[in-house]
Write a protein that holds these residues in place. Structure first.
Motif, PDB file in Angstrom:
ATOM      1  N   LEU A 102      -8.134  -0.228 -12.270  1.00  0.00           N
ATOM      2  CA  LEU A 102      -8.037   0.523 -11.011  1.00  0.00           C
ATOM      3  C   LEU A 102      -7.008  -0.214 -10.149  1.00  0.00           C
ATOM      4  CD1 LEU A 102      -9.080   2.744  -9.065  1.00  0.00           C
ATOM      5  CD2 LEU A 102     -10.739   1.082  -8.237  1.00  0.00           C
ATOM      6  N   ASN A 104      -5.006  -0.497  -6.471  1.00  0.00           N
ATOM      7  CA  ASN A 104      -5.052  -0.132  -5.054  1.00  0.00           C
ATOM      8  C   ASN A 104      -3.796  -0.629  -4.370  1.00  0.00           C
ATOM      9  OD1 ASN A 104      -7.806   1.031  -4.523  1.00  0.00           O
ATOM     10  ND2 ASN A 104      -8.369  -0.864  -5.582  1.00  0.00           N
ATOM     11  N   HIS A 116     -18.699  -3.074  -0.854  1.00  0.00           N
ATOM     12  CA  HIS A 116     -19.248  -2.384  -2.028  1.00  0.00           C
ATOM     13  C   HIS A 116     -19.464  -3.393  -3.152  1.00  0.00           C
ATOM     14  CE1 HIS A 116     -15.049  -2.888  -3.098  1.00  0.00           C
ATOM     15  NE2 HIS A 116     -15.416  -2.743  -4.357  1.00  0.00           N
ATOM     16  N   PHE A 140     -10.227 -11.579   1.262  1.00  0.00           N
ATOM     17  CA  PHE A 140     -11.288 -10.997   0.442  1.00  0.00           C
ATOM     18  C   PHE A 140     -12.588 -11.675   0.861  1.00  0.00           C
ATOM     19  CE2 PHE A 140     -13.747 -11.150  -3.585  1.00  0.00           C
ATOM     20  CZ  PHE A 140     -13.656  -9.838  -4.024  1.00  0.00           C
ATOM     21  N   LEU A 157      -6.402 -13.860  -0.805  1.00  0.00           N
ATOM     22  CA  LEU A 157      -5.834 -13.546  -2.122  1.00  0.00           C
ATOM     23  C   LEU A 157      -4.316 -13.445  -1.987  1.00  0.00           C
ATOM     24  CD1 LEU A 157      -8.463 -11.038  -3.558  1.00  0.00           C
ATOM     25  CD2 LEU A 157      -8.268 -13.507  -3.913  1.00  0.00           C
ATOM     26  N   THR A 191      -7.626  -4.192 -10.489  1.00  0.00           N
ATOM     27  CA  THR A 191      -8.892  -4.683 -11.029  1.00  0.00           C
ATOM     28  C   THR A 191      -9.082  -4.129 -12.435  1.00  0.00           C
ATOM     29  OG1 THR A 191     -10.004  -2.988  -9.715  1.00  0.00           O
ATOM     30  CG2 THR A 191     -10.181  -5.236  -8.939  1.00  0.00           C
ATOM     31  N   ARG A 193     -11.013  -3.593 -15.861  1.00  0.00           N
ATOM     32  CA  ARG A 193     -12.423  -3.320 -16.089  1.00  0.00           C
ATOM     33  C   ARG A 193     -12.682  -2.946 -17.538  1.00  0.00           C
ATOM     34  NH1 ARG A 193     -14.221  -1.010 -10.656  1.00  0.00           N
ATOM     35  NH2 ARG A 193     -12.716  -1.985  -9.289  1.00  0.00           N
TER      36      ARG A 193
END
Ligand SMILES: O=C(O)CCC(=O)C(=O)O
Ligand SMILES: [Mn+2]
Length: 198
Positions: A102, A104, A116, A140, A157, A191, A193
């Motif tokens: 993903l 962003n 989240h 973060f 980060l 990220t 996954r």
């Protein structure tokens, strides 16, 4: 071997490798991804209204990997070379194979991601999340879901950094990227996954 100490010392493991990619590599990856990723503006439904997410997103991976969150469903686009390069580098370090990512894009300080956990069912029981940051440094934060007396963990980060969340982290901790009033340039976060479906 690169060693990192966990940023949390209870209910999970979060490892950080600040200069995982060299400055030259990071600069090149940032330009490549900015230009070559098929960015989209997603919306979530809130109180019957469609609200744009405060960031651009993209979902890449092996064919037919589906991912859903906050009522948004995405089907994977095919890997492109800069993504495969990053994937190979983080797989060498973590000894884990990822099948999707993903991405962003935070365009400015008002782009963000709310608190989240990455605990969608398709990520399996103890999700492993491998997070690479490029571009502007953003803060973060991690907070424990139940032990409110524990201090929040804050980590900047930076360009070329790599953060790995594993074990029970997603059961007990939430994370966020908050908005900032400071003027900041763009940041891309990836990220990686492991999606368990098909
Ligand atoms: O931008 C970040 O560092 C975090 C992204 C994130 O938490 C996510 O994509 O689930
Ligand atoms: Mn997350």
């Amino acid at each position: 071997m690169i060693i990192s100490k966990s940023l949390i010392n209870i209910d999970g493991e979060v490892l950080i490798y600040p200069n995982f990619f060299s400055l030259e590599e990071s600069d090149k990856l940032l330009i490549d991804l900015t230009n070559r990723i098929n960015w989209q503006q997603d919306h979530i439904k809130m109180y019957g209204k469609l609200i744009p997410l405060p960031r651009l997103t993209a979902w890449y991976g092996e064919p037919n990997k589906y991912y859903s969150y906050s009522g948004i469903s995405m089907i994977s686009q095919s890997w492109i070379p800069p993504l495969l390069y990053i994937k190979k580098r983080i797989e060498e370090l973590s000894n884990i194979e990822f099948n999707s990512v993903l991405i962003n894009r935070y365009r400015h300080g008002q782009d963000s991601m709310a608190w989240h956990s990455d605990d969608e069912p398709e990520l399996g029981k103890n999700p492993i999340i491998a997070s690479v940051s490029l571009g502007e440094t953003r803060r973060f934060m991690l907070r424990h879901k139940y032990k409110k007396e524990l201090e929040k963990v804050k980590i900047d980060l930076t360009h070329g950094s790599f953060l790995l969340m594993k074990g029970t982290t997603q059961h007990y901790w939430q994370h966020q990227i908050s908005k900032t009033k400071t003027i900041v340039k763009e940041r891309i976060n990836l990220t990686f996954r492991i999606i368990q479906n098909k």
